[in-house]
Design a protein around this motif. Sequence first.
Motif, PDB file in Angstrom:
ATOM      1  N   ILE A  82       1.474  -0.769   0.282  1.00  0.00           N
ATOM      2  CA  ILE A  82      -0.098  -0.036   0.001  1.00  0.00           C
ATOM      3  C   ILE A  82       0.533   0.897   0.406  1.00  0.00           C
ATOM      4  N   GLU A  83       1.179   1.914  -0.493  1.00  0.00           N
ATOM      5  CA  GLU A  83       1.355   3.074  -0.912  1.00  0.00           C
ATOM      6  C   GLU A  83       1.093   4.624  -0.321  1.00  0.00           C
ATOM      7  N   PRO A  84       1.708   4.825   0.590  1.00  0.00           N
ATOM      8  CA  PRO A  84       1.647   5.864   1.113  1.00  0.00           C
ATOM      9  C   PRO A  84       1.126   7.951   0.210  1.00  0.00           C
ATOM     10  N   PHE A  90      -0.958  14.474   5.593  1.00  0.00           N
ATOM     11  CA  PHE A  90      -1.663  13.065   5.513  1.00  0.00           C
ATOM     12  C   PHE A  90       0.066  12.962   6.108  1.00  0.00           C
ATOM     13  N   ASN A  91       1.193  13.295   5.653  1.00  0.00           N
ATOM     14  CA  ASN A  91       2.436  13.186   6.316  1.00  0.00           C
ATOM     15  C   ASN A  91       3.157  11.358   5.857  1.00  0.00           C
ATOM     16  N   GLY A  92       2.369  11.234   4.664  1.00  0.00           N
ATOM     17  CA  GLY A  92       2.933  10.110   4.369  1.00  0.00           C
ATOM     18  C   GLY A  92       2.129   8.961   4.855  1.00  0.00           C
TER      19      GLY A  92
END
Length: 131
Positions: A82-84, A90-92
């Motif tokens: 799952i990608e940040p 949302f700071n990644g």
Amino acid sequence: MKSIYFIAVILTLSSCAGRRTMHSEKREWISAFKNTVIISAVEQQDKKMSKDISTAINFDLIGNTRYYKIADSIGKKFRNAIEPSIVLDFNGAKAIFNSALDYYTSKELNSLSEMYYKQYYKEKYYYPSGS
């Protein structure tokens, strides 16, 4: 003549009931497999899940350690893939629950679940252990 008709009706009804039972078993197994994948994907996000008995129920429904471990592994790989978020606010951070819910209904997970159920079914009914 009546007894032949009666026997034919009984055989027809019993074969229908057997098919329904097999279909129900398949549906339950696939659901438990998919549930295991999703629980594995999200369980590290919430430590309260350690008190949840869902994993034990799914393990019982899958009925095979190897396939339970496969489902668990798929869930962990999915979580790691799952990608940040690209939104700066949302700071990644990752949208793990949303992604997992989408994955539950995906063609990919449906296909994997069907494939592993077919393997499980063959092993259970055509190549039983001890034969």
